[in-house]
Design an enzyme around this catalytic site. Structure first.
Site, PDB file in Angstrom:
ATOM      1  N   THR A   1       0.844  -1.207   0.000  1.00  6.38           N
ATOM      2  CA  THR A   1       0.000   0.000   0.000  1.00  6.38           C
ATOM      3  C   THR A   1       0.875   1.251   0.000  1.00  6.38           C
ATOM      4  O   THR A   1       2.076   1.177  -0.297  1.00  6.38           O
ATOM      5  CB  THR A   1      -0.992  -0.024   1.183  1.00  6.38           C
ATOM      6  OG1 THR A   1      -1.933   1.042   1.022  1.00  6.38           O
ATOM      7  CG2 THR A   1      -0.313   0.098   2.530  1.00  6.38           C
ATOM      8  N   ASN A   2       0.300   2.399   0.296  1.00  5.08           N
ATOM      9  CA  ASN A   2       1.068   3.658   0.316  1.00  5.08           C
ATOM     10  C   ASN A   2       0.546   4.540   1.457  1.00  5.08           C
ATOM     11  O   ASN A   2      -0.311   4.114   2.227  1.00  5.08           O
ATOM     12  CB  ASN A   2       0.956   4.361  -1.045  1.00  5.08           C
ATOM     13  CG  ASN A   2      -0.488   4.631  -1.405  1.00  5.08           C
ATOM     14  OD1 ASN A   2      -1.174   5.391  -0.744  1.00  5.08           O
ATOM     15  ND2 ASN A   2      -0.973   3.953  -2.450  1.00  5.08           N
TER      16      ASN A   2
END
Ligand code: PMT
Length: 413
Positions: free
Chosen positions: A209-210
């Site tokens: 993810t980020n």
């Protein structure tokens, strides 16, 4: 918001320095305009050091490449004059335009706030009262002076209001005028917004993810609903759904693509504020992986480029770009590659900008070459600036401003 801070020649000019600082701290773009007499009380260098722009030279010198008084007057969201002397009020009420400040006051359509400051005898003179009555009749807001110590050791009414009072009045007028202008400008429009960072499964336990929190996308959805649009928010964030917004919760890029495509079919506007993962494991394991997995990655679908390829006539497409170097240059090229109408660029390496913060600072690039700089402010403020550009597009107008830079290097997506 862009504020012109006019300063005329009274001892209270020293308090205008504090007004300038507080407005800049509140996230506004402040351009100080000093009369000749004001410069006798406080040097232009003091204002230039604190404001967003250096003090313009005068009516004969161009400012930012334009005629100074029309450029400043047209771009302003508000003009405040603090202190406003008896002489300045008289010249403004009479429609004179013999210096940069009075010419800017005549050239602006923005709300004007004046903060009178003078000795008691002058304040009580019928000429001053009549000039103020004329200005009030024309819609000028007056922050009245207070009683107290005046120049030369005198006491009485005429002392300029304190900086805190002036700043509160300015912010209230700005809030009222921007809310009024925007109210209902998206009514009857269908707006789709994406938000948050997608999560791409490695196995049932781990994801790629980020850092996106979803705050910027949720702010756009909330602002669009406040402006009358029917809004669908497709979010990968756990933030609460904004009120009055249809909210679809997703996790992966594939889920986001399906939800966005369905909602975008009859949408007038799509704003992709989400940080969609650019790649994902080619095959997620359905059991927890033990040891270090050998990840084979593949690109995720480019949702925005797909929307651009299938867009319906008149639909406005907005992308966001998170960059860390040469932000505007890279984004200019991304705007062309993605085929969007507007690209909102945030340099996420700058303090208070982009991922997770409550604030953001962006440049909005238009496919028509327009460019709008939105200074550091709340994500709601950025959301409204983006929607102002969207509303202008829907009305058939341009983005505004100067040309973007272009180039041809290789890019991330
Ligand atoms: O969520 P916050 O914490 O409030 O932070 C806000 C933000 C920094 C996430 C937001 O302002 C932002 O910049 N979002 C876009 C981030 C990003 O992924 O930029 P990008 O340059 O990688 O992508 C460009 C555009 O293509 C974006 O509109 C993105 O949604 C879209 N995209 C990207 C990849 C992909 N596979 N499909 C897409 O549609």
């Amino acid at each position: 918001m862009r504020i012109v801070l006019g300063v005329s020649g009274g001892i209270a000019a020293y308090k205008a320095v504090e007004v300038c600082r507080r407005l800049v701290d509140a996230g506004h773009h402040v351009t100080p305009v000093l009369t000749e007499a004001a410069r006798r009380f406080v040097g232009a260098a003091t204002f230039s050091a604190l404001a967003s722009d250096p003090v313009p030279e005068g009516i004969w010198e161009p400012f930012e490449g334009r005629i100074a008084h029309t450029g400043l007057g047209r771009a302003a969201d508000l003009v405040v004059v603090a202190p406003a002397t008896a002489d300045l009020l008289a010249r403004y009420a009479a429609g004179m335009a013999d210096d940069l400040l009075t010419a800017t006051l005549l050239a602006t359509g923005a709300p004007v706030v004046v903060c009178p400051a003078m000795h008691t005898e002058m304040w009580e003179h019928p000429a001053v009262a009549e000039n103020l009555a004329t200005l009030r009749r024309r819609g000028v807001r007056v922050v009245p002076p207070e009683s107290g110590r005046l120049a030369g050791g005198d006491e009485g009414t005429g002392r300029m209001a304190e900086p805190g009072t002036i700043v509160a009045a300015v912010l209230a007028v700005l809030d009222a005028s921007s809310g009024e202008a925007r109210r209902g400008d998206l009514s009857g429009r269908r707006v789709v917004v994406s938000a948050g960072g997608t999560r791409e499964a490695i196995d049932p336990v781990r994801v790629i993810t980020n850092r996106s929190s979803g705050k910027q996308g949720h702010a756009v959805a909330e602002a669009a609903a406040d402006r009358g649009a029917k809004v669908t928010l497709v979010t990968a964030s756990a933030l609460p759904a904004p009120s009055g917004v249809d909210t679809v919760r997703v996790e992966s890029a594939a889920e986001m693509e399906a939800a966005i495509d369905a909602a975008a079919r009859d949408a007038d506007v799509v704003v992709m504020a989400a940080a969609v993962a650019d790649f994902r494991p080619k095959a997620a394991s359905d059991q927890k992986v033990h040891g270090v997995p050998e990840l084979v990655l593949e690109p995720t679908p480019d949702i925005l480029a797909g929307l651009a390829a299938r867009r319906r006539p008149g639909q406005v497409l907005v992308g966001f770009a998170a960059e860390t170097e040469d932000a505007v240059g890279r984004a200019g090229r991304k705007l062309e590659r993605k085929g969007v109408d507007l690209l909102v660029v945030n340099d996420v390496s700058a303090p208070g900008v982009g991922f997770e913060h409550d604030t953001n600072e962006v440049t909005i690039l238009g496919s028509d070459g327009g460019r709008i700089n939105v200074p550091l402010g709340s994500k709601r403020l950025v959301a409204d600036a983006v929607l102002d550009a969207v509303a202008a597009r829907l009305r058939g107008g341009s983005t505004a401003g100067a040309d973007t830079e272009t180039g041809d290097t290789g890019e991330s997506r």
